[in-house]
Design a protein around this motif. Structure first.
Motif, PDB file in Angstrom:
ATOM      1  N   ASN A  50      26.286  30.395  39.522  1.00 52.07           N
ATOM      2  CA  ASN A  50      24.966  30.876  39.116  1.00 52.07           C
ATOM      3  C   ASN A  50      24.007  29.704  38.884  1.00 52.07           C
ATOM      4  N   GLY A  62      22.901  28.598  42.132  1.00 52.27           N
ATOM      5  CA  GLY A  62      21.907  29.542  42.635  1.00 52.27           C
ATOM      6  C   GLY A  62      20.520  29.248  42.074  1.00 52.27           C
ATOM      7  N   LYS A  63      20.475  28.930  40.803  1.00 49.73           N
ATOM      8  CA  LYS A  63      19.184  28.589  40.176  1.00 49.73           C
ATOM      9  C   LYS A  63      18.603  27.329  40.811  1.00 49.73           C
ATOM     10  N   HIS A 114      17.420  28.049  44.326  1.00 54.40           N
ATOM     11  CA  HIS A 114      16.205  28.865  44.240  1.00 54.40           C
ATOM     12  C   HIS A 114      14.964  27.996  43.994  1.00 54.40           C
ATOM     13  N   ARG A 134      14.923  35.667  46.354  1.00 57.71           N
ATOM     14  CA  ARG A 134      15.401  36.444  45.209  1.00 57.71           C
ATOM     15  C   ARG A 134      16.830  36.025  44.910  1.00 57.71           C
ATOM     16  N   ARG A 135      17.046  35.557  43.685  1.00 51.13           N
ATOM     17  CA  ARG A 135      18.360  35.091  43.286  1.00 51.13           C
ATOM     18  C   ARG A 135      19.300  36.280  43.083  1.00 51.13           C
ATOM     19  N   ARG A 170      22.040  38.323  41.160  1.00 50.31           N
ATOM     20  CA  ARG A 170      22.430  38.356  39.743  1.00 50.31           C
ATOM     21  C   ARG A 170      23.802  37.713  39.581  1.00 50.31           C
ATOM     22  N   LEU A 189      23.658  33.348  47.600  1.00 46.42           N
ATOM     23  CA  LEU A 189      22.972  33.005  46.345  1.00 46.42           C
ATOM     24  C   LEU A 189      21.553  33.549  46.324  1.00 46.42           C
ATOM     25  N   LEU A 190      20.905  33.564  47.504  1.00 46.13           N
ATOM     26  CA  LEU A 190      19.498  33.980  47.592  1.00 46.13           C
ATOM     27  C   LEU A 190      19.313  35.013  48.686  1.00 46.13           C
ATOM     28  N   THR A 195      14.887  34.697  51.430  1.00 45.71           N
ATOM     29  CA  THR A 195      14.373  33.337  51.299  1.00 45.71           C
ATOM     30  C   THR A 195      13.987  32.808  52.676  1.00 45.71           C
TER      31      THR A 195
END
Ligand code: ATP
Ligand code: MG
Length: 184
Positions: free
Chosen positions: A32, A35-36, A39, A45-46, A48, A138-139, A142
């Motif tokens: 996660n 992923g951040k 991003h 859009r990430r 969850r 992850l995204l 994009t």
């Protein structure tokens, strides 16, 4: 005359199913975080945190009554546990997905995919004939961007799972419905 009840008109009960590697909480947290980070570079859009996973084989809509047969099929798969190093962010233009992959695929992973697909095929389930690229999405949506070097995520895989996917208002909801251990 035969009666047509509600269940019949709605068709057989089905679940949207896939086999996956499911991260433990610590691995999920690191994925996660990655992923951040991705991003920030690529936008979109990430996913969850609770949905992060690695798909091994996608089955799609499957009658619920086949679950036991499917589980029996998965139980025949003998594969060793392994460590997967996810160190390669990637982007697919055709579906606008940003993902984390591996520059080296462990032989045990290749064996797991091979054994799972062989078991599924032998039992008459659909298998993907396209080359399999291990990746964690992850995204979504994009546009990608400059290639990025990332801090590798080490994932110690000791089991694989069967997941039911439901589309809810807040996005896909996944439920792990069966688990099988890999050999230590
Ligand atoms: P949604 O489709 O509701 O936006 P999702 O793609 O996360 O959400 P599913 O479509 O149920 O959920 O897919 C579950 C998993 O299987 C995801 O990892 C997805 O990338 C993968 N998958 C979906 N369709 C296929 C396919 N045809 N072949 C291979 N993998 C697939
Ligand atoms: Mg989908």
């Amino acid at each position: 005359m035969t009666e047509s009840g509600p269940a019949e008109t709605a068709g057989p009960a089905t679940l949207r199913l896939f086999f996956a590697l499911w991260p433990d909480d610590a691995t999920r947290a690191v994925l996660n975080r990655t992923g951040k980070w991705l991003h920030q570079h690529w936008g979109g859009r990430r996913m969850r945190a609770d949905t992060l996973h690695l798909t091994l084989a996608f089955l799609g809509r499957t009658p619920v009554e086949q679950l036991d047969d499917l589980a029996a099929c998965a139980a025949t798969v003998r594969a060793d546990a392994f460590e997967l190093i996810l160190d390669r962010p990637g982007y697919w233009r055709h579906n606008r997905i940003g993902w984390l992959g591996a520059s080296r695929t462990p032989p045990q992973y290749v064996e797991l995919i091979g054994a799972l697909n062989a078991a599924l095929q032998a039992a008459g389930y659909p298998v993907d004939t396209r080359p399999h690229v291990p990746h964690v999405t992850l995204l979504r949506n994009t546009a990608g961007g400059e290639p990025q070097a990332c801090v590798p995520v080490s994932w110690s895989a000791s089991e694989f799972v069967l997941v039911a996917s439901r589309t809810e208002a807040e996005g896909a909801q996944y439920e792990v419905i069966r688990r099988w251990f890999l050999m230590a």
